[in-house]
Design a protein around this motif. Structure first.
Motif: not given
Ligand code: NAD
Ligand SMILES: N[C@@H](CC=O)C(=O)O
Length: 484
Positions: A142-148, A164-175, A218-224
């Motif tokens: 499963q995708p990790v979640g939001v990726a920075a 960005a490409a592997p993150a989006l392919a996996a289903g993560c969203t990115v910043v 880094l301080g935001d728990y939503r970024v996994r």
């Protein structure tokens, strides 16, 4: 296809919309120091908004059919390729590398996107043999979640897409935050991504103050997940901060790559490959050769071959067609290179070519450094420990294989190593024995979409490229089901 001519006013992209801010950061051309553009000086507020929108977009994007995610990526790749010439020019202007190299980088950037666009539909789980009767064991990916994602200035297009490409392919969203020296190419790549069918908010770009943006993410728990490419020093700091919320971490850091040339090597081939690698991007390459170890009996033969090739390199503005080596990224980089060369010469190295900045005429306002060859380099000199990150080829000698391996491994870094020999047994021993994440044998190309790029020791954690790069953005979930 409409031909784009990007203005040099880069923008941030948050929630699928262009964002500008009253405060901006100037972008300069390293060939003459001229201000060529600007980008918004984003900070805590925009960084937080980017995470808000990436979190909101995550459920929908991660549930999109994998083949649809793949289609978005393939569309992005095609758009990049359609605009490769303009993108290469923009990249060359803000980063300095020759436009031919910039074009190669843009094509590589698109290749990563295309490759992960294909791979998105192949992400699957496993069924394991049961341990008990009536049990079913499965493993989900499963995708990790939001990726920075934080990227450097030296390969500012390929590093954006390789994350960005592997993150989006996996289903993560990115910043994503690009380096302040090269934000324009990132902004342009995002503009093309926004033209695809990507849902708003699934990919966000914030330019601006590195520490404020980085600390917010880094301080935001939503970024996994944090995926960083840059210097080892900054990487270590980010890793400490990532510990607070136990984020997954991938680090692509600095290197101190050795090239070992044995007396049985094809010396022309070795010289071609070493010079091509060493002077690519003006020597500002993480897997660039930092130290050339040559076996005593062929020292002069190899040195002469390297010198002949280096003397033929033309230094110039990257956008000139006949230029092989562009300017360094800034004045600080020139000073660092000069200090390392001076230290080596003061400690007994022999300057065979170069060894100085280029300051006259067309070079007068830029950050140009003459391609340099040093011989009689030894282990007391600072450049044997520090990443030079400039157009300097230091040549050292060794007597026997064990000595070469010991000295090549005698560094905290472990990104890449290169080996030139015709001896099959030696190839086998050294590819196992060299402490590096990647080894090039009789050649120096290492970056391919299907292959794992990355280092060991203080050169990093994790890999980019191939299925290995995809795994970095996926979590495993084990499910044990007792059936009736
Ligand atoms: N291993 C690899 O794959 C690879 C690839 C390219 C570059 N590199 C390495 O990158 C280095 C050169 O790049 P650089 O000078 O841009 O590195 P850098 O560490 O100075 O910067 C890299 C990125 O981190 C950001 N940054 C800096 N301080 C930060 C902070 N406190 N919080 C959050 N972000 C921060 C920068 O703005 C930039 O976007 C070299 O050491 C090179 O070897 C490694
Ligand atoms: N040369 C590397 C980037 C490192 O600086 C690559 O092409 O991936």
């Amino acid at each position: 296809m409409t031909r784009k001519s990007w203005t040099h006013e880069g923008v941030c992209w948050v929630a699928g919309r262009k964002r500008t801010l009253p405060e901006t950061i100037e972008v300069t051309d390293p060939a003459d120091g001229r201000v060529i553009g600007c980008v918004p000086r984003g900070g805590v507020e925009l960084a937080r908004e980017a995470v808000d929108t990436a979190s909101e977009a995550f459920p929908a994007w991660s549930r999109r059919l994998p083949r649809e995610r793949g289609q978005v990526l393939k569309d992005w790749a095609n758009r990049i390729l359609d605009h490769r010439a303009e993108l290469a020019k923009l990249l060359s202007q803000e980063q300095g590398k020759p436009v031919a190299e910039a074009l190669g980088e843009v094509e590589t950037a698109a290749e990563f996107v295309e490759w992960y666009g294909e791979e998105a539909k192949r992400i699957s789980g496993e069924v394991l043999p049961p341990a008990k009767e009536n049990q079913q064991m499965t493993v989900l990916r499963q995708p990790v979640g939001v990726a920075a994602l934080i990227t450097p200035w030296n390969y500012p297009a390929a590093m954006v897409t390789r994350k960005a490409a592997p993150a989006l392919a996996a289903g993560c969203t990115v910043v994503l935050k690009p380096a302040k020296e090269t934000p324009l190419i990132a902004s342009a790549l995002f503009e093309l991504l926004m033209e695809t069918n990507l849902p708003h908010g699934a990919a966000n770009l914030v330019t601006g103050d590195a520490a404020s943006i980085g600390d917010t993410w880094l301080g935001d728990y939503r970024v996994r997940k944090i995926s960083f490419t840059g210097s080892t020093g900054v990487g270590k700091e980010l890793m400490k901060k990532a510990a607070e919320h136990v984020k997954r971490v991938s680090l692509e850091l600095g290197g101190n790559a050795p090239a070992l040339v044995f007396e049985d090597a094809d010396l022309d081939r070795a010289a071609d490959a070493i010079v091509a690698n060493k002077f690519e991007n003006g020597g500002q390459m993480c897997n660039g050769i930092n130290l050339i170890f040559v076996q005593e009996p062929v020292r002069e033969e190899l040195t002469e071959r390297i010198l002949a090739r280096v003397k033929a390199l033309r230094v110039g503005r990257g956008t000139e067609t006949e230029c092989h080596v562009g300017p360094l990224i800034n004045q600080r980089a020139c000073h660092k290179v000069q200090a390392l060369v001076d230290d080596a010469v003061n400690k007994g190295a022999r300057l065979r070519y170069g060894g100085e900045p280029l300051l006259e005429g067309e070079y007068s306002n830029g950050h140009f450094y003459r391609p340099t060859v040093l011989t009689e380099v030894d282990d007391r000199m600072d450049l044997t420990r520090d990443e030079v990150f400039g157009p300097v080829a230091p040549i050292l000698t060794f007597r026997i294989e064990e000595e070469a391996v010991r000295r090549a491994n005698g560094t905290p870094y472990g990104l890449a190593a290169y080996l030139f020999t015709r001896d099959g047994g030696r190839i086998h021993r050294l590819t196992e024995g060299l402490e590096a994440g990647m080894v090039g044998v009789n050649g120096t190309s290492l970056s391919f979409p299907q292959a794992p790029f990355g280092g060991i020791k203080e050169s990093g954690l994790g890999r980019e490229g191939g299925l290995y790069g995809l795994e970095e953005f996926l979590e495993l979930k084990f499910i044990s089901t007792m059936l009736d």
